[in-house]
Design a protein around this motif. Structure first.
Motif, mmCIF file in Angstrom:
data_model
loop_
_atom_site.group_PDB
_atom_site.id
_atom_site.type_symbol
_atom_site.label_atom_id
_atom_site.label_comp_id
_atom_site.label_asym_id
_atom_site.label_seq_id
_atom_site.Cartn_x
_atom_site.Cartn_y
_atom_site.Cartn_z
ATOM 1 N N TYR A 29 0.828 -1.208 0.000
ATOM 2 C CA TYR A 29 0.000 0.000 0.000
ATOM 3 C C TYR A 29 0.863 1.260 0.000
ATOM 4 C CZ TYR A 29 -3.496 3.428 1.362
ATOM 5 O OH TYR A 29 -4.305 4.530 1.406
ATOM 6 N N SER A 33 0.654 4.119 -2.857
ATOM 7 C CA SER A 33 0.282 5.482 -2.468
ATOM 8 C C SER A 33 1.424 6.464 -2.724
ATOM 9 C CB SER A 33 -0.122 5.516 -0.993
ATOM 10 O OG SER A 33 0.958 5.120 -0.164
ATOM 11 N N SER A 34 2.659 6.049 -2.475
ATOM 12 C CA SER A 34 3.796 6.940 -2.724
ATOM 13 C C SER A 34 3.930 7.254 -4.208
ATOM 14 C CB SER A 34 5.086 6.305 -2.208
ATOM 15 O OG SER A 34 5.042 6.124 -0.811
ATOM 16 N N MET A 37 1.157 9.771 -5.013
ATOM 17 C CA MET A 37 1.463 11.088 -4.446
ATOM 18 C C MET A 37 2.590 11.773 -5.206
ATOM 19 S SD MET A 37 1.317 10.050 -0.431
ATOM 20 C CE MET A 37 -0.113 9.183 0.227
ATOM 21 N N SER A 109 2.165 14.296 3.308
ATOM 22 C CA SER A 109 1.615 12.977 3.009
ATOM 23 C C SER A 109 2.679 12.054 2.434
ATOM 24 C CB SER A 109 0.451 13.121 2.020
ATOM 25 O OG SER A 109 -0.033 11.857 1.620
ATOM 26 N N SER A 113 4.133 8.542 4.044
ATOM 27 C CA SER A 113 4.060 7.300 3.280
ATOM 28 C C SER A 113 5.434 6.653 3.128
ATOM 29 C CB SER A 113 3.448 7.581 1.905
ATOM 30 O OG SER A 113 3.341 6.391 1.153
ATOM 31 N N LEU A 166 0.230 5.602 7.627
ATOM 32 C CA LEU A 166 -0.336 5.514 6.278
ATOM 33 C C LEU A 166 -1.727 6.129 6.217
ATOM 34 C CD1 LEU A 166 0.646 2.066 4.723
ATOM 35 C CD2 LEU A 166 1.278 4.352 3.974
ATOM 36 N N SER A 170 -2.916 9.280 3.850
ATOM 37 C CA SER A 170 -4.092 9.307 2.977
ATOM 38 C C SER A 170 -4.976 10.510 3.279
ATOM 39 C CB SER A 170 -4.894 8.011 3.146
ATOM 40 O OG SER A 170 -4.114 6.882 2.800
#
Length: 221
Positions: A29, A33-34, A37, A109, A113, A166, A170
Motif C-alpha cells: 500500500y 500510495s507513494s 502522491m 503525506s 508514506s 499511512l 491518505s
C-alpha cells in the motif's frame, strides 16, 4: 517443559508471522500510495516557483514598448523614453496561499508514506533476526530472550503505529486534493469535499466506536 516450550514457540511464531504479513501488506500500500502522491507532487511544487513564461512575456513587452518609441524622421531616428507602467515592472514572486497549503499537505503525506515504508523494512529485518527454530532448551531460552527484547523495545508499538502513519498520509493527500479542486472548479470541489467528509466521518466512527462498545468488531491491531 516440552509443553511449555511448544506453547511459547507457537505463540512466538504466530506473532512473527502476523507482523510479517502486516508489513508485507503495508509495503504494498505504501508503494502504491507513494507512486500516486509523487505524480501529483511533481506538478504541484511548480506552483511554488515563478512561471518562467511570465518573465519571457515581460521581456517581450518591454522590447515591444521600446520599438514603439522609435520615430523615424529622415535622416534621423529618434527615440523617446517611454514610461513603464507599474504592472510592467517585476514584482517579487509570492506563491498563493492555496499553493502553499496544497504542497504542505501533499509533501507531508509523501513523507508519512515513505517513512512508514522505510520503518516497515526495518521491522521486517528485525523479524528475520528474531526468528528462532528448534525445540531444544537452548532454542527455547534464545526464543524467550528474543521475545523479551521485542516487548521491551516496543516493536509491537511500532508495528501498530505504521498503519496509522499511512492513514494520516491518505488523509493529508485527500485534504490537499480538496484544496486543489477549490482553486479549479467549485462544483467539482463541493462534490469531492462531500465525499471526503463522508469518508473521514466513517474513519472517525470505526476508530471511536470500539472505545464505547466492547462488542464492536471495528478494531485495529
Amino acid at each position: 517443559w516440552t509443553e511449555a516450550s511448544d506453547a511459547v514457540k507457537a505463540y512466538y511464531d504466530q506473532l512473527l508471522v502476523r507482523w510479517k504479513e502486516e508489513m508485507d501488506t503495508l509495503l504494498v500500500y505504501a508503494g502504491v500510495s507513494s507512486a500516486v502522491m509523487t505524480a501529483f507532487v511533481v506538478e504541484s511544487y511548480k506552483l511554488l516557483q515563478p512561471d518562467p513564461t511570465d518573465a519571457t512575456v515581460a521581456v517581450l513587452m518591454q522590447i515591444s514598448t521600446q520599438l514603439n518609441s522609435f520615430t523615424i524622421s529622415p535622416p534621423f531616428v529618434n527615440v523617446t523614453q517611454v514610461h513603464q507602467p507599474a504592472s510592467a515592472t517585476h514584482a517579487p514572486f509570492r506563491a498563493s496561499s492555496s499553493a502553499i497549503w496544497l504542497n504542505a499537505l501533499w509533501f507531508s503525506s509523501l513523507v508519512f508514506s515513505l517513512g512508514s515504508a522505510l520503518l516497515a523494512l526495518f521491522v521486517k529485518q528485525w523479524i528475520y533476526d528474531a526468528t528462532v527454530g528448534g525445540n531444544s532448551r537452548e532454542s527455547a531460552r534464545l526464543r524467550q530472550f528474543r521475545l523479551n527484547g521485542l516487548l521491551r523495545w516496543r516493536v509491537g508499538t511500532i508495528v501498530v503505529v505504521l498503519p496509522i502513519m499511512l492513514q494520516l498520509a491518505s488523509i493529508l493527500f485527500l485534504g490537499g486534493l480538496v484544496v486543489l479542486l477549490w482553486t479549479l472548479h467549485a462544483t467539482v470541489a463541493a462534490i469531492a469535499s462531500l465525499l471526503v467528509g463522508l469518508l473521514f466521518t466513517f474513519f472517525l466512527a470505526v476508530t471511536i466506536l470500539p472505545v464505547f462498545r466492547s462488542d464492536c468488531s471495528y478494531r485495529s491491531p
